[in-house]
Design a protein around this motif. Structure first.
Motif, PDB file in Angstrom:
ATOM      1  N   PHE A  80       0.824  -1.191   0.000  1.00 29.87           N
ATOM      2  CA  PHE A  80       0.000   0.000   0.000  1.00 29.87           C
ATOM      3  C   PHE A  80       0.869   1.256   0.000  1.00 29.87           C
ATOM      4  O   PHE A  80       0.616   2.196  -0.757  1.00 29.87           O
ATOM      5  CB  PHE A  80      -0.940   0.009   1.212  1.00 29.87           C
ATOM      6  N   ILE A  81       1.901   1.289   0.829  1.00 38.28           N
ATOM      7  CA  ILE A  81       2.778   2.459   0.901  1.00 38.28           C
ATOM      8  C   ILE A  81       3.543   2.635  -0.405  1.00 38.28           C
ATOM      9  O   ILE A  81       3.663   3.750  -0.927  1.00 38.28           O
ATOM     10  CB  ILE A  81       3.720   2.350   2.109  1.00 38.28           C
ATOM     11  N   LEU A  82       4.049   1.553  -0.967  1.00 37.08           N
ATOM     12  CA  LEU A  82       4.795   1.654  -2.226  1.00 37.08           C
ATOM     13  C   LEU A  82       3.897   2.131  -3.372  1.00 37.08           C
ATOM     14  O   LEU A  82       4.298   2.984  -4.169  1.00 37.08           O
ATOM     15  CB  LEU A  82       5.448   0.318  -2.565  1.00 37.08           C
ATOM     16  N   PHE A  83       2.675   1.596  -3.446  1.00 42.67           N
ATOM     17  CA  PHE A  83       1.748   2.072  -4.474  1.00 42.67           C
ATOM     18  C   PHE A  83       1.330   3.515  -4.216  1.00 42.67           C
ATOM     19  O   PHE A  83       1.098   4.278  -5.157  1.00 42.67           O
ATOM     20  CB  PHE A  83       0.510   1.169  -4.563  1.00 42.67           C
ATOM     21  N   SER A  84       1.226   3.913  -2.957  1.00 45.01           N
ATOM     22  CA  SER A  84       0.896   5.301  -2.634  1.00 45.01           C
ATOM     23  C   SER A  84       1.992   6.243  -3.107  1.00 45.01           C
ATOM     24  O   SER A  84       1.706   7.321  -3.637  1.00 45.01           O
ATOM     25  CB  SER A  84       0.698   5.468  -1.125  1.00 45.01           C
ATOM     26  N   ILE A  85       3.252   5.847  -2.931  1.00 46.23           N
ATOM     27  CA  ILE A  85       4.364   6.676  -3.392  1.00 46.23           C
ATOM     28  C   ILE A  85       4.311   6.814  -4.913  1.00 46.23           C
ATOM     29  O   ILE A  85       4.432   7.921  -5.453  1.00 46.23           O
ATOM     30  CB  ILE A  85       5.709   6.078  -2.935  1.00 46.23           C
ATOM     31  N   LEU A  86       4.083   5.714  -5.601  1.00 47.87           N
ATOM     32  CA  LEU A  86       4.036   5.740  -7.059  1.00 47.87           C
ATOM     33  C   LEU A  86       2.862   6.575  -7.575  1.00 47.87           C
ATOM     34  O   LEU A  86       3.026   7.421  -8.455  1.00 47.87           O
ATOM     35  CB  LEU A  86       3.953   4.317  -7.606  1.00 47.87           C
ATOM     36  N   LYS A  87       1.672   6.350  -7.018  1.00 47.94           N
ATOM     37  CA  LYS A  87       0.501   7.089  -7.480  1.00 47.94           C
ATOM     38  C   LYS A  87       0.608   8.572  -7.144  1.00 47.94           C
ATOM     39  O   LYS A  87       0.213   9.412  -7.950  1.00 47.94           O
ATOM     40  CB  LYS A  87      -0.774   6.487  -6.882  1.00 47.94           C
ATOM     41  N   THR A  88       1.144   8.899  -5.967  1.00 46.83           N
ATOM     42  CA  THR A  88       1.327  10.303  -5.610  1.00 46.83           C
ATOM     43  C   THR A  88       2.276  10.976  -6.590  1.00 46.83           C
ATOM     44  O   THR A  88       2.023  12.094  -7.047  1.00 46.83           O
ATOM     45  CB  THR A  88       1.873  10.425  -4.174  1.00 46.83           C
ATOM     46  N   PHE A  89       3.368  10.304  -6.930  1.00 46.77           N
ATOM     47  CA  PHE A  89       4.324  10.858  -7.883  1.00 46.77           C
ATOM     48  C   PHE A  89       3.664  11.115  -9.235  1.00 46.77           C
ATOM     49  O   PHE A  89       3.749  12.208  -9.795  1.00 46.77           O
ATOM     50  CB  PHE A  89       5.515   9.908  -8.032  1.00 46.77           C
ATOM     51  N   LEU A  90       2.978  10.107  -9.768  1.00 40.91           N
ATOM     52  CA  LEU A  90       2.395  10.238 -11.102  1.00 40.91           C
ATOM     53  C   LEU A  90       1.293  11.285 -11.160  1.00 40.91           C
ATOM     54  O   LEU A  90       1.283  12.143 -12.045  1.00 40.91           O
ATOM     55  CB  LEU A  90       1.863   8.877 -11.573  1.00 40.91           C
ATOM     56  N   PHE A  91       0.359  11.241 -10.215  1.00 39.92           N
ATOM     57  CA  PHE A  91      -0.744  12.196 -10.239  1.00 39.92           C
ATOM     58  C   PHE A  91      -0.268  13.627 -10.021  1.00 39.92           C
ATOM     59  O   PHE A  91      -0.744  14.552 -10.677  1.00 39.92           O
ATOM     60  CB  PHE A  91      -1.807  11.840  -9.190  1.00 39.92           C
ATOM     61  N   SER A  92       0.661  13.825  -9.109  1.00 40.67           N
ATOM     62  CA  SER A  92       1.113  15.192  -8.835  1.00 40.67           C
ATOM     63  C   SER A  92       1.930  15.748 -10.000  1.00 40.67           C
ATOM     64  O   SER A  92       1.837  16.933 -10.305  1.00 40.67           O
ATOM     65  CB  SER A  92       1.896  15.253  -7.534  1.00 40.67           C
ATOM     66  N   VAL A  93       2.714  14.906 -10.678  1.00 39.98           N
ATOM     67  CA  VAL A  93       3.452  15.377 -11.860  1.00 39.98           C
ATOM     68  C   VAL A  93       2.482  15.810 -12.947  1.00 39.98           C
ATOM     69  O   VAL A  93       2.626  16.893 -13.527  1.00 39.98           O
ATOM     70  CB  VAL A  93       4.411  14.278 -12.379  1.00 39.98           C
ATOM     71  N   ILE A  94       1.481  15.004 -13.211  1.00 40.67           N
ATOM     72  CA  ILE A  94       0.514  15.337 -14.268  1.00 40.67           C
ATOM     73  C   ILE A  94      -0.237  16.622 -13.928  1.00 40.67           C
ATOM     74  O   ILE A  94      -0.363  17.522 -14.763  1.00 40.67           O
ATOM     75  CB  ILE A  94      -0.449  14.156 -14.500  1.00 40.67           C
ATOM     76  N   ILE A  95      -0.727  16.729 -12.711  1.00 45.30           N
ATOM     77  CA  ILE A  95      -1.499  17.912 -12.322  1.00 45.30           C
ATOM     78  C   ILE A  95      -0.634  19.166 -12.328  1.00 45.30           C
ATOM     79  O   ILE A  95      -1.050  20.211 -12.837  1.00 45.30           O
ATOM     80  CB  ILE A  95      -2.164  17.684 -10.952  1.00 45.30           C
TER      81      ILE A  95
END
Length: 146
Positions: free
Chosen positions: A6-21
Protein backbone atom coordinates in the motif's frame (compact mmCIF):
# COMPACT_ATOMS: atom_id res chain seq x y z
CA UNK A 1 -3.06 -5.67 0.20
CA UNK A 2 -0.23 -5.54 2.70
CA UNK A 3 0.88 -2.32 4.35
CA UNK A 4 4.18 -2.36 2.50
CA UNK A 5 2.51 -2.69 -0.91
CA UNK A 6 0.00 0.00 0.00
CA UNK A 7 2.78 2.46 0.90
CA UNK A 8 4.80 1.65 -2.23
CA UNK A 9 1.75 2.07 -4.47
CA UNK A 10 0.90 5.30 -2.63
CA UNK A 11 4.36 6.68 -3.39
CA UNK A 12 4.04 5.74 -7.06
CA UNK A 13 0.50 7.09 -7.48
CA UNK A 14 1.33 10.30 -5.61
CA UNK A 15 4.32 10.86 -7.88
CA UNK A 16 2.39 10.24 -11.10
CA UNK A 17 -0.74 12.20 -10.24
CA UNK A 18 1.11 15.19 -8.83
CA UNK A 19 3.45 15.38 -11.86
CA UNK A 20 0.51 15.34 -14.27
CA UNK A 21 -1.50 17.91 -12.32
CA UNK A 22 1.40 20.30 -11.76
CA UNK A 23 2.46 20.09 -15.42
CA UNK A 24 -1.10 20.98 -16.46
CA UNK A 25 -1.04 23.96 -14.10
CA UNK A 26 2.39 25.02 -15.37
CA UNK A 27 1.16 24.78 -18.95
CA UNK A 28 -1.86 26.96 -18.10
CA UNK A 29 0.28 29.45 -16.16
CA UNK A 30 2.80 29.77 -19.00
CA UNK A 31 0.00 30.10 -21.55
CA UNK A 32 -1.77 32.81 -19.55
CA UNK A 33 1.36 34.84 -18.75
CA UNK A 34 2.88 34.57 -22.25
CA UNK A 35 3.60 37.89 -23.90
CA UNK A 36 2.42 38.32 -27.49
CA UNK A 37 5.18 38.24 -30.09
CA UNK A 38 5.67 41.62 -31.70
CA UNK A 39 8.44 43.24 -33.72
CA UNK A 40 9.99 44.61 -30.52
CA UNK A 41 9.62 41.40 -28.54
CA UNK A 42 11.01 38.19 -29.97
CA UNK A 43 11.63 35.56 -27.29
CA UNK A 44 14.83 33.68 -27.95
CA UNK A 45 14.28 30.86 -25.55
CA UNK A 46 11.21 29.26 -24.03
CA UNK A 47 11.92 28.56 -20.36
CA UNK A 48 8.89 26.31 -19.83
CA UNK A 49 11.06 23.21 -20.08
CA UNK A 50 13.02 24.42 -17.09
CA UNK A 51 9.84 24.60 -14.98
CA UNK A 52 8.85 21.07 -16.00
CA UNK A 53 12.34 19.75 -15.30
CA UNK A 54 12.60 21.40 -11.89
CA UNK A 55 9.18 20.10 -10.87
CA UNK A 56 10.08 16.58 -12.00
CA UNK A 57 13.34 16.71 -10.03
CA UNK A 58 11.56 17.96 -6.91
CA UNK A 59 8.96 15.18 -7.21
CA UNK A 60 11.72 12.60 -7.52
CA UNK A 61 13.34 13.89 -4.32
CA UNK A 62 10.01 14.04 -2.47
CA UNK A 63 9.12 10.52 -3.60
CA UNK A 64 12.50 9.17 -2.52
CA UNK A 65 12.17 10.91 0.84
CA UNK A 66 8.68 9.44 1.30
CA UNK A 67 10.17 5.95 1.56
CA UNK A 68 10.57 6.80 5.24
CA UNK A 69 6.84 6.01 5.44
CA UNK A 70 7.86 2.36 5.34
CA UNK A 71 9.17 2.84 8.87
CA UNK A 72 5.56 3.17 10.06
CA UNK A 73 5.15 -0.58 9.46
CA UNK A 74 7.60 -1.37 12.25
CA UNK A 75 6.23 -1.90 15.76
CA UNK A 76 8.06 1.00 17.48
CA UNK A 77 6.61 3.49 14.97
CA UNK A 78 2.94 2.47 15.11
CA UNK A 79 2.11 5.31 17.50
CA UNK A 80 0.01 8.04 15.84
CA UNK A 81 2.59 10.82 16.22
CA UNK A 82 5.54 8.65 15.23
CA UNK A 83 3.65 7.36 12.21
CA UNK A 84 2.85 10.94 11.12
CA UNK A 85 6.50 11.87 11.52
CA UNK A 86 7.54 8.88 9.38
CA UNK A 87 5.18 9.97 6.63
CA UNK A 88 5.71 13.74 6.66
CA UNK A 89 8.88 14.86 8.50
CA UNK A 90 11.49 14.31 5.80
CA UNK A 91 9.32 15.58 2.90
CA UNK A 92 8.44 18.75 4.86
CA UNK A 93 12.08 19.39 5.74
CA UNK A 94 13.13 18.92 2.12
CA UNK A 95 10.33 21.25 1.01
CA UNK A 96 11.36 24.00 3.41
CA UNK A 97 15.01 23.65 2.45
CA UNK A 98 14.30 23.79 -1.28
CA UNK A 99 11.95 26.77 -0.97
CA UNK A 100 14.53 28.85 0.88
CA UNK A 101 17.53 27.72 -1.14
CA UNK A 102 15.95 28.21 -4.58
CA UNK A 103 14.37 31.56 -3.80
CA UNK A 104 17.41 33.01 -1.98
CA UNK A 105 15.18 33.93 0.94
CA UNK A 106 12.97 36.22 -1.19
CA UNK A 107 9.38 35.16 -1.75
CA UNK A 108 7.91 37.19 -4.60
CA UNK A 109 4.53 36.30 -6.15
CA UNK A 110 5.99 34.34 -9.08
CA UNK A 111 8.07 32.14 -6.81
CA UNK A 112 5.11 31.61 -4.46
CA UNK A 113 2.81 30.56 -7.30
CA UNK A 114 5.35 28.17 -8.78
CA UNK A 115 6.03 26.54 -5.41
CA UNK A 116 2.30 26.16 -4.77
CA UNK A 117 1.93 24.53 -8.19
CA UNK A 118 4.79 22.15 -7.39
CA UNK A 119 4.18 21.25 -3.74
CA UNK A 120 0.43 21.51 -3.20
CA UNK A 121 -0.60 18.55 -5.44
CA UNK A 122 2.07 16.30 -3.95
CA UNK A 123 1.15 17.04 -0.33
CA UNK A 124 -2.59 16.76 -1.04
CA UNK A 125 -2.22 13.31 -2.58
CA UNK A 126 0.25 12.21 0.09
CA UNK A 127 -2.17 13.38 2.82
CA UNK A 128 -5.03 11.46 1.19
CA UNK A 129 -2.98 8.26 1.12
CA UNK A 130 -1.87 8.79 4.72
CA UNK A 131 -5.52 9.16 5.75
CA UNK A 132 -6.42 5.98 3.85
CA UNK A 133 -3.51 4.18 5.51
CA UNK A 134 -4.66 5.21 8.99
CA UNK A 135 -8.30 4.24 8.35
CA UNK A 136 -7.16 0.89 6.94
CA UNK A 137 -4.97 0.38 10.00
CA UNK A 138 -7.86 1.23 12.35
CA UNK A 139 -10.13 -1.14 10.44
CA UNK A 140 -7.61 -3.97 10.78
CA UNK A 141 -7.15 -3.30 14.51
CA UNK A 142 -10.92 -3.27 15.13
CA UNK A 143 -11.35 -6.45 13.11
CA UNK A 144 -8.72 -8.23 15.21
CA UNK A 145 -10.32 -7.22 18.53
CA UNK A 146 -13.80 -8.54 17.69
Amino acid sequence: MTKRKFILFSILKTFLFSVIISWIFFFLLIYVTRKPITEEYHPRCDMSGLAYGISLGIYMVLSLSSFTALLSILKPFEDRLKSWLCWFLLPVLITLWSVFSMSDGKLDPEVSISFLIIYLPWFLFWGIYYNRYKTKLLYLKNENTV
